[in-house]
Design a protein around this motif. Structure first.
Motif, PDB file in Angstrom:
ATOM      1  N   ARG A 165       0.530   8.094  21.676  1.00  0.00           N
ATOM      2  CA  ARG A 165       0.679   6.705  22.102  1.00  0.00           C
ATOM      3  C   ARG A 165       0.674   5.755  20.905  1.00  0.00           C
ATOM      4  NH1 ARG A 165      -3.756   6.558  26.706  1.00  0.00           N
ATOM      5  NH2 ARG A 165      -4.384   8.412  25.566  1.00  0.00           N
ATOM      6  N   VAL A 166       1.210   4.585  21.130  1.00  0.00           N
ATOM      7  CA  VAL A 166       1.391   3.628  20.032  1.00  0.00           C
ATOM      8  C   VAL A 166       0.059   3.277  19.373  1.00  0.00           C
ATOM      9  CG1 VAL A 166       2.198   1.311  19.444  1.00  0.00           C
ATOM     10  CG2 VAL A 166       3.464   2.676  21.114  1.00  0.00           C
ATOM     11  N   GLY A 167      -0.945   3.086  20.184  1.00  0.00           N
ATOM     12  CA  GLY A 167      -2.262   2.741  19.650  1.00  0.00           C
ATOM     13  C   GLY A 167      -2.778   3.806  18.708  1.00  0.00           C
ATOM     14  N   ALA A 168      -2.601   5.049  19.123  1.00  0.00           N
ATOM     15  CA  ALA A 168      -3.051   6.167  18.282  1.00  0.00           C
ATOM     16  C   ALA A 168      -2.266   6.202  16.981  1.00  0.00           C
ATOM     17  CB  ALA A 168      -2.881   7.481  19.045  1.00  0.00           C
ATOM     18  N   LEU A 169      -0.989   5.908  17.114  1.00  0.00           N
ATOM     19  CA  LEU A 169      -0.142   5.938  15.903  1.00  0.00           C
ATOM     20  C   LEU A 169      -0.549   4.844  14.930  1.00  0.00           C
ATOM     21  CD1 LEU A 169       3.399   6.707  17.342  1.00  0.00           C
ATOM     22  CD2 LEU A 169       1.943   8.188  15.960  1.00  0.00           C
ATOM     23  N   ILE A 170      -0.865   3.671  15.465  1.00  0.00           N
ATOM     24  CA  ILE A 170      -1.285   2.566  14.594  1.00  0.00           C
ATOM     25  C   ILE A 170      -2.592   2.925  13.896  1.00  0.00           C
ATOM     26  CG2 ILE A 170      -2.147   0.179  14.598  1.00  0.00           C
ATOM     27  CD1 ILE A 170      -0.051  -0.403  16.795  1.00  0.00           C
ATOM     28  N   ALA A 171      -3.516   3.471  14.661  1.00  0.00           N
ATOM     29  CA  ALA A 171      -4.787   3.888  14.069  1.00  0.00           C
ATOM     30  C   ALA A 171      -4.551   4.945  12.986  1.00  0.00           C
ATOM     31  CB  ALA A 171      -5.708   4.445  15.152  1.00  0.00           C
ATOM     32  N   TYR A 172      -3.683   5.893  13.322  1.00  0.00           N
ATOM     33  CA  TYR A 172      -3.328   6.947  12.363  1.00  0.00           C
ATOM     34  C   TYR A 172      -2.739   6.338  11.094  1.00  0.00           C
ATOM     35  CZ  TYR A 172      -0.395  10.714  10.462  1.00  0.00           C
ATOM     36  OH  TYR A 172       0.215  11.606   9.650  1.00  0.00           O
ATOM     37  N   GLY A 173      -1.863   5.359  11.275  1.00  0.00           N
ATOM     38  CA  GLY A 173      -1.260   4.683  10.117  1.00  0.00           C
ATOM     39  C   GLY A 173      -2.304   3.985   9.254  1.00  0.00           C
ATOM     40  N   TYR A 174      -3.263   3.334   9.932  1.00  0.00           N
ATOM     41  CA  TYR A 174      -4.319   2.643   9.168  1.00  0.00           C
ATOM     42  C   TYR A 174      -5.131   3.647   8.344  1.00  0.00           C
ATOM     43  CZ  TYR A 174      -3.974  -2.216  10.755  1.00  0.00           C
ATOM     44  OH  TYR A 174      -3.568  -3.512  10.931  1.00  0.00           O
ATOM     45  N   VAL A 175      -5.489   4.728   9.017  1.00  0.00           N
ATOM     46  CA  VAL A 175      -6.295   5.744   8.309  1.00  0.00           C
ATOM     47  C   VAL A 175      -5.512   6.298   7.107  1.00  0.00           C
ATOM     48  CG1 VAL A 175      -7.286   8.054   8.511  1.00  0.00           C
ATOM     49  CG2 VAL A 175      -7.647   6.377  10.327  1.00  0.00           C
ATOM     50  N   LEU A 176      -4.243   6.596   7.378  1.00  0.00           N
ATOM     51  CA  LEU A 176      -3.385   7.139   6.318  1.00  0.00           C
ATOM     52  C   LEU A 176      -3.308   6.167   5.148  1.00  0.00           C
ATOM     53  CD1 LEU A 176      -1.968   9.838   6.547  1.00  0.00           C
ATOM     54  CD2 LEU A 176       0.151   8.643   7.063  1.00  0.00           C
ATOM     55  N   ASN A 177      -3.178   4.876   5.495  1.00  0.00           N
ATOM     56  CA  ASN A 177      -3.064   3.846   4.462  1.00  0.00           C
ATOM     57  C   ASN A 177      -4.338   3.780   3.616  1.00  0.00           C
ATOM     58  OD1 ASN A 177      -0.968   1.741   3.804  1.00  0.00           O
ATOM     59  ND2 ASN A 177      -2.847   0.503   3.781  1.00  0.00           N
ATOM     60  N   VAL A 178      -5.481   3.842   4.304  1.00  0.00           N
ATOM     61  CA  VAL A 178      -6.750   3.781   3.570  1.00  0.00           C
ATOM     62  C   VAL A 178      -6.875   4.992   2.638  1.00  0.00           C
ATOM     63  CG1 VAL A 178      -9.258   3.899   3.800  1.00  0.00           C
ATOM     64  CG2 VAL A 178      -7.940   2.404   5.311  1.00  0.00           C
ATOM     65  N   VAL A 179      -6.556   6.161   3.181  1.00  0.00           N
ATOM     66  CA  VAL A 179      -6.668   7.381   2.364  1.00  0.00           C
ATOM     67  C   VAL A 179      -5.714   7.309   1.167  1.00  0.00           C
ATOM     68  CG1 VAL A 179      -6.233   9.867   2.358  1.00  0.00           C
ATOM     69  CG2 VAL A 179      -7.431   8.819   4.281  1.00  0.00           C
ATOM     70  N   TYR A 180      -4.510   6.872   1.429  1.00  0.00           N
ATOM     71  CA  TYR A 180      -3.489   6.806   0.377  1.00  0.00           C
ATOM     72  C   TYR A 180      -3.897   5.844  -0.733  1.00  0.00           C
ATOM     73  CZ  TYR A 180       1.033   5.246  -1.569  1.00  0.00           C
ATOM     74  OH  TYR A 180       2.053   4.886  -2.394  1.00  0.00           O
ATOM     75  N   TRP A 181      -4.329   4.672  -0.356  1.00  0.00           N
ATOM     76  CA  TRP A 181      -4.725   3.699  -1.383  1.00  0.00           C
ATOM     77  C   TRP A 181      -5.973   4.166  -2.133  1.00  0.00           C
ATOM     78  CZ3 TRP A 181      -3.799  -1.657   1.482  1.00  0.00           C
ATOM     79  CH2 TRP A 181      -2.449  -1.971   1.379  1.00  0.00           C
ATOM     80  N   THR A 182      -6.918   4.781  -1.391  1.00  0.00           N
ATOM     81  CA  THR A 182      -8.125   5.284  -2.057  1.00  0.00           C
ATOM     82  C   THR A 182      -7.761   6.300  -3.138  1.00  0.00           C
ATOM     83  OG1 THR A 182      -9.354   5.016  -0.008  1.00  0.00           O
ATOM     84  CG2 THR A 182     -10.339   6.424  -1.687  1.00  0.00           C
ATOM     85  N   VAL A 183      -6.938   7.270  -2.740  1.00  0.00           N
ATOM     86  CA  VAL A 183      -6.559   8.317  -3.697  1.00  0.00           C
ATOM     87  C   VAL A 183      -5.791   7.709  -4.869  1.00  0.00           C
ATOM     88  CG1 VAL A 183      -5.150  10.393  -4.007  1.00  0.00           C
ATOM     89  CG2 VAL A 183      -6.554  10.122  -1.955  1.00  0.00           C
ATOM     90  N   GLY A 184      -4.862   6.820  -4.557  1.00  0.00           N
ATOM     91  CA  GLY A 184      -4.042   6.215  -5.615  1.00  0.00           C
ATOM     92  C   GLY A 184      -4.871   5.437  -6.619  1.00  0.00           C
ATOM     93  N   TRP A 185      -5.763   4.602  -6.116  1.00  0.00           N
ATOM     94  CA  TRP A 185      -6.532   3.750  -7.031  1.00  0.00           C
ATOM     95  C   TRP A 185      -7.626   4.526  -7.762  1.00  0.00           C
ATOM     96  CZ3 TRP A 185      -6.922  -0.422  -2.662  1.00  0.00           C
ATOM     97  CH2 TRP A 185      -5.699  -1.115  -2.595  1.00  0.00           C
ATOM     98  N   ALA A 186      -8.168   5.544  -7.112  1.00  0.00           N
ATOM     99  CA  ALA A 186      -9.257   6.287  -7.747  1.00  0.00           C
ATOM    100  C   ALA A 186      -8.745   7.284  -8.776  1.00  0.00           C
ATOM    101  CB  ALA A 186     -10.081   7.018  -6.690  1.00  0.00           C
ATOM    102  N   THR A 187      -7.519   7.765  -8.608  1.00  0.00           N
ATOM    103  CA  THR A 187      -7.039   8.782  -9.549  1.00  0.00           C
ATOM    104  C   THR A 187      -6.332   8.158 -10.756  1.00  0.00           C
ATOM    105  OG1 THR A 187      -5.056   9.030  -8.191  1.00  0.00           O
ATOM    106  CG2 THR A 187      -6.817  10.639  -7.873  1.00  0.00           C
ATOM    107  N   GLY A 188      -5.419   7.258 -10.495  1.00  0.00           N
ATOM    108  CA  GLY A 188      -4.709   6.687 -11.642  1.00  0.00           C
ATOM    109  C   GLY A 188      -4.708   5.171 -11.643  1.00  0.00           C
ATOM    110  N   GLY A 189      -5.351   4.563 -10.647  1.00  0.00           N
ATOM    111  CA  GLY A 189      -5.336   3.117 -10.526  1.00  0.00           C
ATOM    112  C   GLY A 189      -4.043   2.603  -9.917  1.00  0.00           C
ATOM    113  N   ARG A 190      -3.190   3.544  -9.469  1.00  0.00           N
ATOM    114  CA  ARG A 190      -1.878   3.125  -8.979  1.00  0.00           C
ATOM    115  C   ARG A 190      -1.495   3.864  -7.716  1.00  0.00           C
ATOM    116  NH1 ARG A 190      -0.717   3.406 -14.580  1.00  0.00           N
ATOM    117  NH2 ARG A 190       0.253   1.507 -15.357  1.00  0.00           N
TER     118      ARG A 190
END
Lengths: 188, 243
Positions: free
Chosen positions: A87-112
């Motif tokens: 469902r759309v709600g689940a997908l949005i939540a999934y997207g948010y989680v993915l975004n948080v994980v992606y930015w965390t990894v990006g900024w913590a590993t190379g700052g980018r």
């Protein structure tokens, strides 16, 4: 032009070879290390969000295709039934989680992240160093949940978003030419 | 010197020679005898010289061959015997200033042109042990020198800016321009006249020439720092450093 003899004598005297020319366009040299402005940062964020959106879309397609293994389609209408995808709600939540994980990894590993790399910016902490995992996670969460915080860059006298002010981070111009390598330091 | 002489007129004297035919007188008998004797003696002397020359030629011809043959046999033997009894090397070293001789010889010779003309340099090089030479050449130093001299970062930038780099730098530049427009507008609205303070701590990797991880720690840092949760970003802790 240095002759080889001069070069060797200099190295023998203990001096390091110097690359005076940074691999940068000349107009970009003075702004390196300065805090980036709103458009740059918003563009980087948009690129990242689009990438996350594409991943979410890819996940939807994958889930939809996998659903035929569990429940083979009986008709044309059944193949495109709504219950085959999350469902759309689940997908949005999934997207948010993915975004948080992606930015965390990006900024913590190379700052980018990819968006940061394309726009030539890097996230650093108050000491000018790369943010660590905890800091990167908090910042990613904050940025994802409070997107309007970025608007503060427009009025801030130091190009800081709300997140930057609270977490004392900076987004600086750092135009690397290629993908920066994550070199492991030699541990003694 | 007198005035008369200096005058030049009184000093000049003239000598006048006059000839006239002598009267024919018959030669006396004694004179004739003397002429005959003198001619005879001259003829005899001439004959003796001629004979002597002929004899010398004949004798030398007759004797030269056997004498030469004898000398040919004897001289080498004698010379060998002499050389055998003398330490020639020592003699030369003691008696000859070899340095002066060599220096003089080298002064007179154009060694470079002699080598160029008479030495097959290609053949010499072909015989040289190149591996041994290369072993002695500081190849790594040389390579580093070349890399430094040709400004490799610039070349890399040129080659990458051809495709992706150009697009990337173009995007960054446009975003930078837009940033300035936006911030300029905002500054005008809030009456900020001093401009923005954009200095940030940290050293940009882009100015380091290479991608060093010298800004933080290990990007894969799994050490005690991270486990303790002591991240660099501390919410609400410490105040902003005063510039």
């Amino acid at each position: 032009m240095t002759t080889f003899r001069e070069y060797r004598s200099r190295i023998a005297a203990g001096s390091e070879p110097v690359h005076d020319q940074p691999a940068l366009p000349s107009y970009a040299v003075p702004i390196q290390g300065e805090r980036a402005g709103f458009v740059t940062r918003a563009s980087a964020a948009i690129i990242d969000v689009v990438l996350v959106f594409l991943v979410v879309l890819g996940t939807v397609v994958a889930v939809w295709m996998l659903s035929f293994i569990v429940q083979p389609a009986t008709s044309q209408a059944d193949a495109f039934a709504g219950d085959r995808v999350p469902r759309v709600g689940a997908l949005i939540a999934y997207g948010y989680v993915l975004n948080v994980v992606y930015w965390t990894v990006g900024w913590a590993t190379g700052g980018r992240t990819v968006g940061n790399l394309i726009l030539g910016v890097r996230v650093v902490n108050f000491r000018g160093e790369r943010v660590r995992w905890a800091g990167a996670f908090v910042r990613a969460l904050f940025c994802t949940l409070f997107v309007p915080g970025l608007l503060w860059v427009i009025v801030s006298g130091t190009n800081r978003s709300v997140q930057d002010v609270v977490l004392r981070t900076s987004v600086i111009h750092d135009w690397v030419v290629g993908v920066p390598g994550l070199t492991r330091k030699e541990h003694p | 010197m007198t005035d008369d002489v200096s005058d030049g007129l009184t000093a000049r004297q003239e000598v006048v020679l006059t000839t006239w035919p002598a009267a024919h007188q018959p030669a006396p008998a004694a004179r004739t005898l003397f002429d005959v004797v003198a001619s005879t003696v001259g003829l005899a002397t001439q004959a003796a010289v001629t004979i002597a020359v002929v004899v010398e030629h004949s004798v030398s011809r007759a004797v030269a061959t056997p004498v030469n043959a004898a000398l040919d046999r004897m001289v080498p033997v004698i010379a060998a015997a002499v050389v055998e009894r003398i330490d020639l090397t020592d003699l030369v070293i003691r008696q000859v200033d070899l340095g002066a001789v060599v220096t003089r010889a080298l002064d007179d010779l154009d060694l470079t042109s002699i080598v160029i003309d008479r030495v097959d340099i290609d053949a010499v090089v072909a015989k040289a042990d190149m591996e041994a030479i290369i072993d002695r050449v500081p190849v790594i130093d040389l390579a580093n020198y070349v890399v430094d001299e040709i400004d490799l970062p610039q070349i890399i930038r040129d080659s990458t800016s051809g495709i992706a780099g150009d697009v990337m730098n173009g995007t960054r530049r446009q975003a930078l321009g837009a940033d300035r427009i936006v911030s300029g507008l905002a500054d005008r609205i809030v009456f900020r006249r001093r401009g923005r303070k954009l200095d940030a701590p940290g050293e940009p990797q882009s100015l380091g020439g290479r991608f060093r991880e010298d800004l933080g720690g290990d990007p894969y840092d799994g050490g005690p720092d991270d486990d303790a949760g002591a991240g660099d970003v501390r919410v609400g802790e410490a105040t902003e450093p005063v510039p």
